[in-house]
Each structure stands twice: as structure tokens, then as C-alpha cells.
Design a protein around this motif. Sequence first.
Motif, short mmCIF file in Angstrom:
data_model
loop_
_atom_site.label_atom_id
_atom_site.label_comp_id
_atom_site.label_asym_id
_atom_site.label_seq_id
_atom_site.Cartn_x
_atom_site.Cartn_y
_atom_site.Cartn_z
N LEU A 139 6.52 -10.28 -3.63
CA LEU A 139 6.94 -9.35 -4.70
C LEU A 139 8.31 -8.71 -4.43
O LEU A 139 8.73 -7.83 -5.20
CB LEU A 139 5.90 -8.25 -4.85
N ASN A 157 10.78 -8.47 -7.38
CA ASN A 157 10.36 -7.50 -8.41
C ASN A 157 10.56 -6.06 -7.94
O ASN A 157 10.96 -5.19 -8.72
CB ASN A 157 8.90 -7.73 -8.78
N ALA A 181 14.22 -5.17 -8.10
CA ALA A 181 14.63 -4.93 -9.49
C ALA A 181 14.19 -3.55 -9.95
O ALA A 181 14.95 -2.85 -10.64
CB ALA A 181 14.03 -6.01 -10.40
#
Length: 171
Positions: free
Chosen positions: A127, A130, A133
Amino acid sequence: MATYDIRGLPSQIEVTPPVAVATAALNRAKAAARARGFRPSSVAQRDDAVSGAARTRRDPQLLGEALGTLLTERGWTADVAVGNVVARWAEIVGTEIAEHSTAEQFVDGVLFVRAHSSAWATQLRFLAANILAAIARDVGEGVVEELRVVTPDARTGSKGRLRVQGGRPRR
């Protein structure tokens, strides 16, 4: 009015009281100012004075503005932004991830995250894009450049009733 000389003896010379001397000097100064075009009640204008509501650096500043200026001058904006990430970790990454991980350290653009188990460390590595981000949306692009997931500390076996005292470290 009696006057006295330097020896304290009565003298024929009269001394003007100090209040009269000061009043006369003030009147001479007012007359000189009027001759130059000033009115006695007017205030001299400085050349660098700004009229209107324009702000100058000498004006009082709001605390937020002063802190923002200080952070920018010292180059602390990235560190403070990442400190905000660490403080709001659960809000940024979500409660499930925050229950199993902790943002611990920020060094040279790298945020170190400690997972609570090796299984969660693997999950967080998947992850990572993500999470980066989400951090970029919160604090800005380029502040956190890399996310390093650290596994929990391995057990050393040095605790408990049946442990070996002393000796050399294991290899």
C-alpha cells in the motif's frame, strides 16, 4: 526682589527666574517655526511615511503570519508538515491501517513507519504508493519522497526465568 552675588552678599544685579527663561526660549522657537512656514500645532511629515491602510513590515503581525515567516526563513516547513502527518496518522491513512502501524521518524524525505507485525509490514509495503498519495494530498507534493516500512523488533530471548546470564552476543 532681593539678589545676591557669588559670595552670598546682597548685589545690585537682578536674576531672571528659570520659568521666564524657558518661556522666552519657547516663544523664540515658535516664532522661528512660523517664519519657516510651520504652524505650532502641525506635526512634521516624514518622507517615508505611508498614508492609508497599506501594511508595512513595522506593523503588528498576526501570530500565524509570524510563525509562517519564521518557518520559511529557517527552512522548517517540510519538518512541520511531516510532524503534522505523524500527529494525524490515523486521519490520513485510515483507522484500520493506523491501528496496525505507527509513523515514527522522518529523515531526508523518508518517512519510517513501524508495522505492528510482519504480516502488516508486508501489507503496508503493498500500500506504500497509496499512502504516499494520501500524504501528498495532505501536506503537498514532494515533502515525503519515500515510505520505508520497518518490521517490529525481533524478540531477543533475553527475558524470562530461564535465560542465560552473561556470555558473548549471539552471531
